[in-house]
Motif scaffolding. Structure first.
Motif, mmCIF file in Angstrom:
data_model
loop_
_atom_site.group_PDB
_atom_site.id
_atom_site.type_symbol
_atom_site.label_atom_id
_atom_site.label_comp_id
_atom_site.label_asym_id
_atom_site.label_seq_id
_atom_site.Cartn_x
_atom_site.Cartn_y
_atom_site.Cartn_z
ATOM 1 N N UNK A 292 0.831 -1.191 0.000
ATOM 2 C CA UNK A 292 0.000 0.000 0.000
ATOM 3 C C UNK A 292 0.870 1.246 0.000
ATOM 4 N N UNK B 234 -5.968 7.735 3.899
ATOM 5 C CA UNK B 234 -5.901 6.293 4.087
ATOM 6 C C UNK B 234 -4.961 5.674 3.068
ATOM 7 N N UNK B 235 -4.447 4.482 3.375
ATOM 8 C CA UNK B 235 -3.570 3.790 2.415
ATOM 9 C C UNK B 235 -4.307 3.461 1.122
ATOM 10 N N UNK C 268 -8.662 0.763 12.121
ATOM 11 C CA UNK C 268 -7.279 0.960 12.504
ATOM 12 C C UNK C 268 -7.127 2.289 13.238
ATOM 13 N N UNK D 126 -5.676 9.310 14.706
ATOM 14 C CA UNK D 126 -6.169 9.195 13.329
ATOM 15 C C UNK D 126 -6.768 7.800 13.196
ATOM 16 N N UNK E 260 -8.759 4.976 10.905
ATOM 17 C CA UNK E 260 -8.953 4.646 9.495
ATOM 18 C C UNK E 260 -9.725 3.344 9.388
ATOM 19 N N UNK F 217 -7.774 -4.965 0.967
ATOM 20 C CA UNK F 217 -8.539 -3.986 1.718
ATOM 21 C C UNK F 217 -8.509 -2.650 0.970
ATOM 22 N N UNK G 9 -9.309 1.384 1.626
ATOM 23 C CA UNK G 9 -9.348 2.244 2.794
ATOM 24 C C UNK G 9 -10.120 3.531 2.570
ATOM 25 N N UNK G 10 -10.744 3.979 3.672
ATOM 26 C CA UNK G 10 -11.280 5.325 3.705
ATOM 27 C C UNK G 10 -10.147 6.317 3.924
ATOM 28 N N UNK G 11 -10.459 7.586 3.927
ATOM 29 C CA UNK G 11 -9.432 8.604 4.082
ATOM 30 C C UNK G 11 -9.179 9.016 5.523
ATOM 31 N N UNK G 12 -9.761 8.286 6.455
ATOM 32 C CA UNK G 12 -9.425 8.500 7.847
ATOM 33 C C UNK G 12 -10.215 9.612 8.511
ATOM 34 N N UNK H 104 -9.618 12.332 11.688
ATOM 35 C CA UNK H 104 -8.728 12.923 12.687
ATOM 36 C C UNK H 104 -9.577 13.301 13.889
#
Lengths: 110, 116
Positions: free
Chosen positions: A36, A43-44, B36, B91, B93, B105, B107-110, B112
């Motif tokens: 990644x 996000x990754x 995460x 953070x 995620x 997987x 991922x979303x952009x997290x 904060x």
């Protein structure tokens, strides 16, 4: 738990090929190895995954030796926008947990 | 495509408040979703794994009463940080994956989270 080792950081220049290796001496037998890319505060993003030998897609190649104790992400002709942190993701042989490597911070300079 | 949307992207709230974070897979069905936590300059730490319709599996050291996870449908999972305190600032995620152990997987952009 499976243990992974990645270089903490790497420097490169635009147009060069960059190879980032993740050492993982004990990983789940049937799991793929995944890489990644992560930019700050995001996000990754999935780059590539494979099980053995070589896999190539439009952005990278992944080399995995027969013993699967390491994997090498190859980025051809990097650009400034490839500056990011790169993570390997492997499976733990006990319990099935997926584990991220420590990450390699790649800095591409003009 | 495989798009995962995470909201909100940024939350600032007072200590003692509960905060809910949503994670949606927009164009695929996510059998499994992951949550995460990431500290600055560190790797991602898995908090929990959830499968649609089942209770989440929490990693060792993660308080399930503190971090409530709900995965009610194949496109939505939520993480609620209950009675948040400054040490919960981080953070967060989420990621989502299709059925199959070796599905990647996405991922979303997290989010904060800052607790004052």
């Amino acid at each position: 738990l499976a243990k992974t080792t990645q270089p903490i950081s790497m420097d490169s220049y635009e147009g060069q090929e960059v190879n980032i290796t993740c050492s993982h001496n004990n990983i789940a037998t049937n799991d793929y190895i995944t890489w990644y890319q992560q930019f700050p505060s995001q996000g990754p993003r999935f780059i590539i995954q494979g099980y053995k030998t070589k896999v190539t897609n439009e952005v990278a190649s992944l080399f995995i030796p027969a013993d699967r104790k390491s994997s090498t992400l190859s980025l051809p002709r990097v650009s400034l926008s490839d500056t990011a942190v790169y993570y390997c993701l492997v499976g733990d042989p006990q319990g099935g947990k997926l584990i991220f490597g420590q990450g390699t911070e790649l800095s591409v300079k003009p | 495509g495989a798009v995962v949307s995470q909201h909100p992207s940024w939350v600032i709230c007072k200590s003692g408040t509960s905060v809910k974070i949503e994670c949606r897979s927009l164009d695929f069905q996510a059998t499994t979703m992951f949550w995460y936590r990431q500290f600055p300059k560190q790797s991602l730490m898995l908090m929990a794994t959830s499968n649609e319709g089942s209770k989440a599996t929490y990693e060792q050291g993660v308080e399930k009463d503190k971090f409530l996870i709900n995965h009610a449908s194949l496109t939505l999972s939520t993480l609620t940080v209950t009675s948040a305190h400054p040490e919960d600032s981080s953070f967060y995620i989420c990621s989502a994956a299709r059925e199959g152990r070796n599905q990647p997987q996405h991922f979303g952009d997290g989010t904060r989270l800052s607790i004052l």
